[in-house]
Scaffold this motif. Structure first.
Motif, PDB file in Angstrom:
ATOM      1  N   TYR A 183       0.848  -1.189   0.000  1.00  0.00           N
ATOM      2  CA  TYR A 183       0.000   0.000   0.000  1.00  0.00           C
ATOM      3  C   TYR A 183       0.885   1.240   0.000  1.00  0.00           C
ATOM      4  CZ  TYR A 183      -3.470  -3.413   1.504  1.00  0.00           C
ATOM      5  OH  TYR A 183      -4.286  -4.516   1.578  1.00  0.00           O
ATOM      6  N   SER A 199      -5.229   2.816  -4.859  1.00  0.00           N
ATOM      7  CA  SER A 199      -4.890   1.400  -4.826  1.00  0.00           C
ATOM      8  C   SER A 199      -3.665   1.154  -5.696  1.00  0.00           C
ATOM      9  CB  SER A 199      -6.068   0.573  -5.355  1.00  0.00           C
ATOM     10  OG  SER A 199      -5.704  -0.786  -5.500  1.00  0.00           O
ATOM     11  N   SER A 208      -8.015  -2.684 -10.115  1.00  0.00           N
ATOM     12  CA  SER A 208      -8.831  -1.817  -9.274  1.00  0.00           C
ATOM     13  C   SER A 208      -9.180  -0.540 -10.041  1.00  0.00           C
ATOM     14  CB  SER A 208      -8.079  -1.439  -7.998  1.00  0.00           C
ATOM     15  OG  SER A 208      -8.744  -0.384  -7.311  1.00  0.00           O
ATOM     16  N   THR A 239      -8.695   0.736  -1.530  1.00  0.00           N
ATOM     17  CA  THR A 239      -7.276   0.580  -1.823  1.00  0.00           C
ATOM     18  C   THR A 239      -6.868  -0.872  -1.980  1.00  0.00           C
ATOM     19  OG1 THR A 239      -6.660   0.601   0.508  1.00  0.00           O
ATOM     20  CG2 THR A 239      -6.644   2.701  -0.641  1.00  0.00           C
ATOM     21  N   GLY A 240      -7.827  -1.795  -1.846  1.00  0.00           N
ATOM     22  CA  GLY A 240      -7.566  -3.197  -2.104  1.00  0.00           C
ATOM     23  C   GLY A 240      -7.602  -4.098  -0.898  1.00  0.00           C
TER      24      GLY A 240
END
Length: 589
Positions: free
Chosen positions: A136, A440, A445, A518-519
């Protein structure tokens, strides 16, 4: 894999959790009121000519003074926001972005404004991934900085709706920065803890400027001590004299470009010059006869509408105020809405988002059928943004009938940790946002990082219209709490008949652990945090339903509201409410 919650989002909270709790006096409850809800801290403030509710008393006074000098609600909003950038730097500033919903009495409709900035065009996905931590983007440093949108948002709003000359709106605030003001309790607490995280070890390329501005003499100001920021005063004065171009194309842009070149960042003068605020048509959905308005993606405003659409499928009033059944159905609606948030929300210039389907009542009914009345859902589907950042929200209304709902943020507390160089060895007096953290890095995404793209945004203003007339300009600050908090305000007022101050003072819930844009995937059923005022019987019943309960953690947001009431003689009055959990103040006249 990391789960970043409100505690993780604010510096040093996990290390000093005990400091977050208020002083507890066992067995001692609130004093008695002779009218209104027993839990309310005070009554709603009423006035006939104008109103303002902000997170700092001096900012509220500045807003009222701007209105009384003949300014519009937008003039007052700009002055308030500029003042809060100085008075409440833990939550906002001109290094961040701004969004607005307002009632325009000339057009008789709600207008929307998106003042969010884009990522640097010279920062590639490959480079962004090289700065990642655990998959991240980091919380701080230059890789998180997008173009600040706030100053252009002020300028654009003033061009449309301002009454006072531009300089007359900003110059009193510039003078306030130089003169200084005492720091209130909550802001002093957050300021000290924010500054502990700005270190090279946390990815901040340069920290000396931040400490010169916010910790002069080696420490942050304590409660009641006077804080001054003359560097910010100089920046405001230049913007007041030269307009938005001073920031995006002129001398301030030059200083910012040189600063990022010095520390190895990516924002350039060309990035700044390309920025423009967008006026947009807001989204709307009707909740039991009230039209609720939100901004669409790249914000999370759609989640508020989805949450309310799902909650509308159930008779919350019959379930009872602060009952386990009511909180259960609201929290399950949140879980369902946030899975769509994780799957779809991003910059609409880069992704095709099925807004009409997501906002439809048929879809809400379909999703509501998944909720079990007596048991928490084991799993909801589908993605991650860190849950909480600090934000400032305020409401303001004027004698002409304009009502403004405005929200502005640097995201994670104070922002990236980076304060730009200024002239003559000084700084520019503000910190850049770290909103880019919300991109992300996961292939596929819709919120995947790209140059020149706006990230998923948590900050959302709220607005509601009833019977075709503006009813309330309202908001609840605090990352992922915002849709949850806004829905609770609407439900408290519509389903349970509370007034604006009572609706904000009522105990709140917040659910953590949903999938994020952001996943980051969901964590089972997550955690349902309840404020102390939630009845013990409700807690026991929720636990029996399978909810994992969390304690009060300070993450229940910050609320402001201005409502318009139509009286029997046809006149209107304004009612203003402010957050009891913060340092703010509501005034009307």
């Amino acid at each position: 894999m990391r789960r970043r919650t409100f505690l993780a989002a604010l510096p040093a909270l996990t290390a000093t959790a005990a400091a977050a709790a208020p002083t507890v006096y066992p067995g001692v409850g609130p004093g008695d009121r002779i009218a209104g809800a027993s839990f309310a801290g005070r009554s709603t403030v009423w006035g006939a000519n104008g109103a303002a509710a902000t997170a700092h008393p001096i900012a509220t006074l500045i807003g009222i003074d701007t209105l009384r000098r003949g300014g519009s609600a937008i003039d007052a909003a700009i002055a308030i926001n500029a003042a809060l950038g100085f008075l409440e730097p833990v939550a906002n500033g001109i290094g961040g972005d701004a969004f607005c919903l307002l009632w325009d009495p000339r057009s008789g409709r709600v207008e929307g404004m998106n003042g969010s900035g884009r990522s640097p065009r010279g920062l590639s996905l490959e480079t962004a991934r090289s700065r990642a931590r655990n998959g991240y983007l980091p919380s701080f440093g230059a890789v998180t900085v997008n173009v600040p949108g706030t100053v252009d948002a002020w300028w654009s709003a003033h061009q449309r709706y301002g009454k006072l000359p531009w300089a007359e709106v900003l110059m009193p605030v510039a003078e306030l920065c130089r003169r200084g003001a005492p720091v209130p309790q909550t802001i002093a607490w957050y300021l000290e803890r924010n500054m502990t995280r700005f270190t090279p070890e946390n990815g901040v390329e340069e920290v000396d400027n931040a400490f010169r501005v916010y910790a002069p003499g080696g420490r942050t100001p304590r409660e009641g001590e006077v804080f001054r920021n003359p560097d910010l005063g100089g920046t405001y004065e230049l913007i007041a004299r030269q307009g938005r171009d001073a920031f995006y194309e002129g001398p301030l842009a030059e200083h910012m470009e040189r600063y990022f070149a010095r520390i190895g960042g990516w924002i350039t003068r060309a990035d700044l010059a390309a920025h423009r605020t967008e006026w947009v048509d807001p989204l709307t959905s009707n909740y039991r006869g009230v039209d609720v308005y939100q901004l669409g993606p790249n914000t999370q405003g759609l989640s508020t509408l989805q949450l309310l659409n799902i909650a509308e499928q159930f008779d919350l009033r019959a379930m009872g105020f602060q009952s386990a059944a009511s909180i259960h159905h609201q929290a399950e609606a949140k879980r369902l809405a946030f899975e769509d948030r994780a799957r779809w929300f991003s910059d609409p210039d880069f992704a095709d988002i099925p807004v009409e389907r997501l906002i439809s009542k048929d879809y809400a009914a379909e999703r509501a059928r998944l909720i079990r009345p007596d048991r928490v859902m084991d799993r909801v589907f589908p993605g991650d943004a860190p849950h909480q950042g600090d934000t400032t929200y305020f409401s303001v209304a004027d004698a002409d009938g304009m009502m403004v709902s405005w929200i502005q943020s640097n995201y994670r507390g104070m922002g990236s940790g980076l304060v730009p160089d200024g002239p003559d060895g000084r700084t520019l007096g503000f910190m850049f946002q770290d909103r880019g953290e919300l991109f992300s890095l996961r292939d596929g995404s819709p919120n995947l990082y790209a140059p020149g793209k706006r990230p998923f945004h948590t900050i959302i203003p709220g607005f509601a219209v009833r019977d075709g007339q503006p009813w309330m300009a309202f908001g609840v600050m605090g990352g992922g709490m915002q849709p949850q908090g806004q829905a609770q305000i609407v439900i408290n007022m519509v389903d349970y008949g509370l007034g604006p101050q009572e609706a904000g003072d009522a105990p709140r819930w917040q659910h953590y652990g949903s999938s994020e844009p952001t996943g980051q995937p969901a964590e089972g059923v997550g955690r349902l945090h309840l404020e102390t005022g939630v009845p013990e019987a409700t807690r026991t019943e929720l636990a029996a339903m399978g909810w994992v309960l969390g304690p009060p953690d300070g993450g229940f947001g910050g609320y402001q509201n201005v409502i318009r009431q139509i009286n029997e003689d046809g006149s209107w009055t304004y009612g203003a409410a402010s957050e009891m959990r913060k340092d703010g103040l509501a005034l009307a006249y």
